[in-house]
Write a protein that holds these residues in place. Structure first.
Motif, PDB file in Angstrom:
ATOM      1  N   VAL A   1       0.820  -1.194   0.000  1.00  0.00           N
ATOM      2  CA  VAL A   1       0.000   0.000   0.000  1.00  0.00           C
ATOM      3  C   VAL A   1       0.858   1.250   0.000  1.00  0.00           C
ATOM      4  O   VAL A   1       0.671   2.153  -0.794  1.00  0.00           O
ATOM      5  N   ASN A   2       1.822   1.307   0.907  1.00  0.00           N
ATOM      6  CA  ASN A   2       2.655   2.493   1.007  1.00  0.00           C
ATOM      7  C   ASN A   2       4.087   2.050   1.241  1.00  0.00           C
ATOM      8  O   ASN A   2       4.490   1.762   2.358  1.00  0.00           O
ATOM      9  N   ILE A   3       4.847   2.034   0.203  1.00  0.00           N
ATOM     10  CA  ILE A   3       6.220   1.517   0.261  1.00  0.00           C
ATOM     11  C   ILE A   3       7.136   2.416   1.092  1.00  0.00           C
ATOM     12  O   ILE A   3       8.094   1.951   1.700  1.00  0.00           O
ATOM     13  N   ASP A   4       6.840   3.716   1.173  1.00  0.00           N
ATOM     14  CA  ASP A   4       7.703   4.659   1.882  1.00  0.00           C
ATOM     15  C   ASP A   4       7.438   4.716   3.376  1.00  0.00           C
ATOM     16  O   ASP A   4       8.150   5.382   4.112  1.00  0.00           O
ATOM     17  N   ARG A   5       6.412   4.024   3.831  1.00  0.00           N
ATOM     18  CA  ARG A   5       6.032   4.081   5.243  1.00  0.00           C
ATOM     19  C   ARG A   5       7.079   3.389   6.111  1.00  0.00           C
ATOM     20  O   ARG A   5       7.499   2.278   5.834  1.00  0.00           O
ATOM     21  N   GLN A   6       7.495   4.060   7.166  1.00  0.00           N
ATOM     22  CA  GLN A   6       8.478   3.512   8.099  1.00  0.00           C
ATOM     23  C   GLN A   6       7.766   3.085   9.379  1.00  0.00           C
ATOM     24  O   GLN A   6       6.820   3.739   9.816  1.00  0.00           O
ATOM     25  N   ARG A   7       8.230   2.012   9.978  1.00  0.00           N
ATOM     26  CA  ARG A   7       7.691   1.570  11.254  1.00  0.00           C
ATOM     27  C   ARG A   7       8.079   2.581  12.332  1.00  0.00           C
ATOM     28  O   ARG A   7       9.232   2.986  12.422  1.00  0.00           O
ATOM     29  N   GLN A   8       7.104   2.939  13.147  1.00  0.00           N
ATOM     30  CA  GLN A   8       7.389   3.875  14.229  1.00  0.00           C
ATOM     31  C   GLN A   8       8.133   3.157  15.342  1.00  0.00           C
ATOM     32  O   GLN A   8       7.841   2.007  15.660  1.00  0.00           O
ATOM     33  N   ARG A   9       9.074   3.845  15.944  1.00  0.00           N
ATOM     34  CA  ARG A   9       9.822   3.305  17.076  1.00  0.00           C
ATOM     35  C   ARG A   9       9.692   4.291  18.231  1.00  0.00           C
ATOM     36  O   ARG A   9       9.824   5.491  18.045  1.00  0.00           O
ATOM     37  N   PHE A  10       9.454   3.742  19.406  1.00  0.00           N
ATOM     38  CA  PHE A  10       9.299   4.567  20.589  1.00  0.00           C
ATOM     39  C   PHE A  10      10.326   4.140  21.622  1.00  0.00           C
ATOM     40  O   PHE A  10      10.513   2.947  21.857  1.00  0.00           O
ATOM     41  N   ASN A  11      10.954   5.113  22.267  1.00  0.00           N
ATOM     42  CA  ASN A  11      11.964   4.761  23.256  1.00  0.00           C
ATOM     43  C   ASN A  11      11.306   4.343  24.577  1.00  0.00           C
ATOM     44  O   ASN A  11      10.101   4.520  24.786  1.00  0.00           O
ATOM     45  N   ARG A  12      12.118   3.811  25.440  1.00  0.00           N
ATOM     46  CA  ARG A  12      11.632   3.265  26.713  1.00  0.00           C
ATOM     47  C   ARG A  12      10.939   4.335  27.557  1.00  0.00           C
ATOM     48  O   ARG A  12       9.883   4.082  28.146  1.00  0.00           O
TER      49      ARG A  12
END
Length: 108
Positions: free
Chosen positions: A8-19
């Motif tokens: 669907v969206n090749i440019d989408r990055q997985r979000q990462r959240f710090n501790r």
């Protein structure tokens, strides 16, 4: 035969959240001053992710939110490596026990 898969969206990055972000989000959730849905919208995350973080923190305590995924095999401690091997061997043994019981029944 089946549908062709398309992204669907090749440019989408997985979000990462710090501790720290996760700990603060869970703390705000547990304060109960705002509904989880509103809190999730304000933080820009999904509501079920808040609940997942809360469950992880309750279950694992200080070990929750340690880092990014599994360590490479060469960085595993000896104890971790042996625990994983013991689990695998125990599963193999249990499967062999079941197979032996099945074939013993067949012979009678």
């Amino acid at each position: 035969m089946g549908k062709e898969r398309t992204t669907v969206n090749i440019d989408r990055q997985r979000q990462r959240f710090n501790r720290e972000f996760k700990l603060e989000a869970v703390r705000l959730l547990e304060l109960g001053q705002k509904p989880a849905t509103q809190l999730a919208l304000e933080l820009g995350i999904r509501r079920n992710l808040l609940y997942k973080w809360q469950r992880d923190l309750r279950g694992k305590g200080e070990a929750a939110f340690r880092g990014q995924g599994r360590k490479p095999r060469d960085q595993l401690s000896e104890v971790e490596r042996l625990k994983a091997e013991l689990k695998r061997v125990t599963e193999d043994r249990d499967a062999l026990k079941k197979a032996a019981a099945y074939f013993a029944r067949e012979l009678k």
